[in-house]
Design a protein around this motif. Sequence first.
Motif, PDB file in Angstrom:
ATOM      1  N   UNK A   1       0.842  -1.204   0.000  1.00 39.90           N
ATOM      2  CA  UNK A   1       0.000   0.000   0.000  1.00 39.90           C
ATOM      3  C   UNK A   1       0.875   1.252   0.000  1.00 39.90           C
ATOM      4  N   UNK A   2       1.909   1.279   0.848  1.00 36.52           N
ATOM      5  CA  UNK A   2       2.828   2.426   0.887  1.00 36.52           C
ATOM      6  C   UNK A   2       3.458   2.667  -0.489  1.00 36.52           C
ATOM      7  N   UNK A   3       3.889   1.605  -1.126  1.00 35.79           N
ATOM      8  CA  UNK A   3       4.556   1.737  -2.422  1.00 35.79           C
ATOM      9  C   UNK A   3       3.584   2.243  -3.490  1.00 35.79           C
ATOM     10  N   UNK A   4       2.386   1.650  -3.533  1.00 37.10           N
ATOM     11  CA  UNK A   4       1.380   2.093  -4.507  1.00 37.10           C
ATOM     12  C   UNK A   4       1.046   3.572  -4.307  1.00 37.10           C
ATOM     13  N   UNK A   5       0.907   3.960  -3.051  1.00 39.52           N
ATOM     14  CA  UNK A   5       0.587   5.349  -2.740  1.00 39.52           C
ATOM     15  C   UNK A   5       1.699   6.281  -3.231  1.00 39.52           C
ATOM     16  N   UNK A   6       2.953   5.903  -3.013  1.00 40.34           N
ATOM     17  CA  UNK A   6       4.067   6.756  -3.451  1.00 40.34           C
ATOM     18  C   UNK A   6       4.126   6.863  -4.976  1.00 40.34           C
ATOM     19  N   UNK A   7       3.834   5.774  -5.673  1.00 41.74           N
ATOM     20  CA  UNK A   7       3.826   5.810  -7.145  1.00 41.74           C
ATOM     21  C   UNK A   7       2.697   6.704  -7.641  1.00 41.74           C
ATOM     22  N   UNK A   8       1.516   6.546  -7.070  1.00 32.76           N
ATOM     23  CA  UNK A   8       0.377   7.367  -7.479  1.00 32.76           C
ATOM     24  C   UNK A   8       0.643   8.849  -7.224  1.00 32.76           C
ATOM     25  N   UNK A   9       1.267   9.159  -6.100  1.00 33.11           N
ATOM     26  CA  UNK A   9       1.586  10.551  -5.782  1.00 33.11           C
ATOM     27  C   UNK A   9       2.637  11.109  -6.729  1.00 33.11           C
ATOM     28  N   UNK A  10       3.672  10.329  -7.040  1.00 33.34           N
ATOM     29  CA  UNK A  10       4.702  10.765  -7.983  1.00 33.34           C
ATOM     30  C   UNK A  10       4.127  11.036  -9.366  1.00 33.34           C
ATOM     31  N   UNK A  11       3.190  10.180  -9.757  1.00 29.76           N
ATOM     32  CA  UNK A  11       2.564  10.310 -11.079  1.00 29.76           C
ATOM     33  C   UNK A  11       1.417  11.320 -11.081  1.00 29.76           C
ATOM     34  N   UNK A  12       1.131  11.884  -9.907  1.00 31.91           N
ATOM     35  CA  UNK A  12       0.056  12.867  -9.736  1.00 31.91           C
ATOM     36  C   UNK A  12      -1.294  12.333 -10.207  1.00 31.91           C
ATOM     37  N   UNK A  13      -1.561  11.094  -9.790  1.00 33.11           N
ATOM     38  CA  UNK A  13      -2.833  10.445 -10.098  1.00 33.11           C
ATOM     39  C   UNK A  13      -3.705  10.516  -8.852  1.00 33.11           C
ATOM     40  N   UNK A  14      -4.905  11.011  -9.014  1.00 35.79           N
ATOM     41  CA  UNK A  14      -5.835  11.096  -7.877  1.00 35.79           C
ATOM     42  C   UNK A  14      -6.339   9.699  -7.529  1.00 35.79           C
ATOM     43  N   UNK A  15      -6.500   9.456  -6.225  1.00 31.34           N
ATOM     44  CA  UNK A  15      -6.976   8.150  -5.760  1.00 31.34           C
ATOM     45  C   UNK A  15      -7.668   8.323  -4.424  1.00 31.34           C
ATOM     46  N   UNK A  16      -8.495   7.362  -4.128  1.00 28.53           N
ATOM     47  CA  UNK A  16      -9.165   7.335  -2.832  1.00 28.53           C
ATOM     48  C   UNK A  16      -8.374   6.403  -1.917  1.00 28.53           C
ATOM     49  N   UNK A  17      -7.959   6.912  -0.791  1.00 28.60           N
ATOM     50  CA  UNK A  17      -7.090   6.186   0.137  1.00 28.60           C
ATOM     51  C   UNK A  17      -7.637   4.792   0.481  1.00 28.60           C
ATOM     52  N   UNK A  18      -8.944   4.689   0.729  1.00 30.04           N
ATOM     53  CA  UNK A  18      -9.497   3.398   1.143  1.00 30.04           C
ATOM     54  C   UNK A  18      -9.487   2.357   0.026  1.00 30.04           C
ATOM     55  N   UNK A  19      -9.340   2.762  -1.221  1.00 31.68           N
ATOM     56  CA  UNK A  19      -9.263   1.798  -2.319  1.00 31.68           C
ATOM     57  C   UNK A  19      -7.924   1.065  -2.354  1.00 31.68           C
ATOM     58  N   UNK A  20      -6.920   1.647  -1.760  1.00 30.06           N
ATOM     59  CA  UNK A  20      -5.615   0.993  -1.717  1.00 30.06           C
ATOM     60  C   UNK A  20      -5.596  -0.161  -0.711  1.00 30.06           C
ATOM     61  N   UNK A  21      -6.474  -0.114   0.245  1.00 23.93           N
ATOM     62  CA  UNK A  21      -6.499  -1.152   1.277  1.00 23.93           C
ATOM     63  C   UNK A  21      -7.242  -2.332   0.757  1.00 23.93           C
TER      64      UNK A  21
END
Length: 185
Positions: free
Chosen positions: A165-185
Motif C-alpha cells: 500500500x505504501x509503495x502504490x501510494x508513493x507511485x500514485x503521488x509521484x505520477x500525480x494520479x488522484x486516488x481514494x485512500x481506502x481503495x488501496x487497502x
Amino acid sequence: DPIAQTLKNAIKTGRVPHAYLFTGTRGVGKTTMARIVAKALNCLKADEPTTEPCCKCESCLAINTGEDIDVIEIDGASHTGVDDIRELRENALYRPARARYKIYIIDEVHMLSPSAFNALLKILEEPPGHIKFIFATTEPNKILPTIQSRCQRFDFANVTTGRIVEYLKSVLEKEKIKFEEELLL
C-alpha cells in the motif's frame, strides 16, 4: 530491505561470497534478486561490481532476458542428474566471455539428485575466482548441509500488505494520479 542492504554492502566492500542460497516461498523474488545480483556483478558500464547497474548495457539487457553468455540459468527441476552438474563443472573452468564473473543461477536447486549434489560440492569446495553461484529453493531442508555450509543464506519473506500500500501510494503521488485512500487497502 535487510537482504538488499546486506547484498549492497557485500558489493561495495568487494566481499561477495562465491555462493548464495536464496530461500523462500514461490513468488517472493528469489530469482529476480539473483538476476539483480548478476547485473550488479557484471554490469559492463561500471569498472567494478556496482550497487547501481545501468540496466542498459549488453550484459544487463541479456541478463534480463536470460540470454547472457556469462550468466547461466539452470532449472534444477529439469537438470537433476550428475551429468548435468559434471558439464557445469567442466564449463566453469573457462573464464567468462565478456564479464567479470561467470554466474550460475540454479533455480529449484533442491531437486538435484544426491549424486548431482556431490558433484556440485566438488566445485563449491574450491571454486575458481571467476565463478559465482546463486541457488534458489523453496525447500532448503532438502539441500545437503555440506552445500549449505558453503553458501551465504538469505531467507526471503512475502511483502506485507502495508508495504505494498505504501509503495502504490508513493507511485500514485509521484505520477500525480488522484486516488481514494481506502481503495488501496
